[in-house]
Motif scaffolding. Structure first.
Motif, PDB file in Angstrom:
ATOM      1  N   UNK A 103       0.799  -1.231   0.000  1.00 15.44           N
ATOM      2  CA  UNK A 103       0.000   0.000   0.000  1.00 15.44           C
ATOM      3  C   UNK A 103       0.833   1.284   0.000  1.00 15.44           C
ATOM      4  N   UNK A 104       2.157   1.177   0.060  1.00 20.49           N
ATOM      5  CA  UNK A 104       2.984   2.391   0.156  1.00 20.49           C
ATOM      6  C   UNK A 104       2.952   3.201  -1.143  1.00 20.49           C
ATOM      7  N   UNK A 141       6.688   2.637  -3.358  1.00 21.81           N
ATOM      8  CA  UNK A 141       5.636   1.802  -3.923  1.00 21.81           C
ATOM      9  C   UNK A 141       6.140   0.405  -4.270  1.00 21.81           C
ATOM     10  N   UNK A 142       5.344  -0.638  -3.848  1.00 25.63           N
ATOM     11  CA  UNK A 142       4.240  -0.468  -2.924  1.00 25.63           C
ATOM     12  C   UNK A 142       4.377  -1.324  -1.666  1.00 25.63           C
ATOM     13  N   UNK A 143       5.204  -2.371  -1.733  1.00 31.03           N
ATOM     14  CA  UNK A 143       5.244  -3.338  -0.620  1.00 31.03           C
ATOM     15  C   UNK A 143       6.514  -3.153   0.211  1.00 31.03           C
ATOM     16  N   UNK A 191      12.190   1.659  -1.007  1.00 25.93           N
ATOM     17  CA  UNK A 191      11.763   0.711   0.019  1.00 25.93           C
ATOM     18  C   UNK A 191      12.724  -0.461   0.148  1.00 25.93           C
ATOM     19  N   UNK A 192      12.299  -1.456   0.914  1.00 29.38           N
ATOM     20  CA  UNK A 192      13.104  -2.662   1.127  1.00 29.38           C
ATOM     21  C   UNK A 192      12.205  -3.892   0.982  1.00 29.38           C
ATOM     22  N   UNK A 193      12.753  -4.940   0.352  1.00 30.47           N
ATOM     23  CA  UNK A 193      12.082  -6.236   0.307  1.00 30.47           C
ATOM     24  C   UNK A 193      12.438  -6.995   1.586  1.00 30.47           C
TER      25      UNK A 193
END
Ligand SMILES: [Zn+2]
Length: 263
Positions: free
Chosen positions: A35-36, A41-43, A251-253
């Protein structure tokens, strides 16, 4: 139907194809299905990258739903070090760059966006681990420290390499290569790391580093012969992966491994 639910689990997750026992589950999230908002975006599963904490909490709850049953997920505060956290039920975030699990119903996660996640499982299905291996952690011995936690010989441990920045994009200075070569005592091993781990870049004095090759060489030397996975490039695959090198603020996984609860 929400935007989130249009993304199937296969788009949202990578699952290792390895010969881990049935008690073990493992997965890597991609950037899809959360949702990010941009640029996360996004996870995005990381709290330290200045994403909206409410979105990260939602994404972590989505990840929890993807796990098989009531699993306690141990999160880490990573520092590019070699500390291995022993995951315990009910414990909150702890500082370290690898997590070792020997309790059923417990899992651990490392967060990456270019660094190499290395998954480990004992063939007897009683212990597992995942390590965050950037070049610094690899050179300083994060793989060695993680393997040392297992109560079985390294020949009884299998490994799988998750998505990391590939040798097509991971340009480093000559000093990085020197650090690896200086920290490798065995002459034959040093030769292999020099030949397969680094090739000259387009710019004089720069090298293209192959984290996958370096990890494989180090693991093999430690006695881990069953090593699969690898071959992605987080920098190349914009739609599936975050890449710190490519995007900076991103982001980061999560790379997650755990032991299924006893049913
Ligand atoms: Zn690439």
């Amino acid at each position: 139907m929400t935007e989130t639910s249009k993304v199937t689990d296969t788009m949202r997750l990578l699952q290792p194809s390895w010969s881990a026992p049935a008690s073990v589950f493992a997965l890597v999230t991609t950037r899809q299905g959360g949702v990010s908002n941009a640029p996360f975006d996004t996870f995005n599963l990381a709290l330290h990258v200045n994403d909206n904490p409410i979105d990260v909490a939602t994404n972590r709850a989505l990840l929890q739903e993807l796990l098989d049953g009531p699993i306690h997920l141990q999160w880490l505060a990573q520092v590019h070090g070699t500390e291995v956290v022993h995951a315990e039920c009910g414990k909150g975030e702890r500082a370290g760059d690898a997590v070792f699990i020997d309790t059923m119903g417990v899992a651990g996660a490392v967060l990456t966006a270019d660094c190499l996640p290395v998954f480990f499982a004992a063939r007897d299905g009683r212990s597992v681990a995942v390590a965050h291996a950037g070049w610094r952690g690899l050179a300083d011995g994060i793989l060695e420290q993680t393997l040392a936690r297992f109560p079985v010989p390294t020949s009884e441990i299998i490994a799988w390499l998750g998505p990391a920045i590939g040798p097509c994009h991971f340009e480093v200075g000559a000093e990085v290569r020197e650090i690896f070569l200086d920290s490798t005592v065995d002459e034959q091993l040093r030769g292999r790391i020099s030949a397969d781990g680094f090739r000259p870049g387009l710019i004089t004095g720069k090298y293209l580093a192959d984290l996958y090759a370096i990890a494989r060489i180090r693991l093999l030397a430690l006695g881990v012969v069953d090593v699969t996975g690898g071959g992605w490039c987080t920098h190349c695959d914009t739609s599936r992966f975050y890449s710190y090198r490519r995007d900076g603020v991103t982001g980061r996984m999560a790379s997650v491994i755990g032991l299924r609860p006893i049913s």
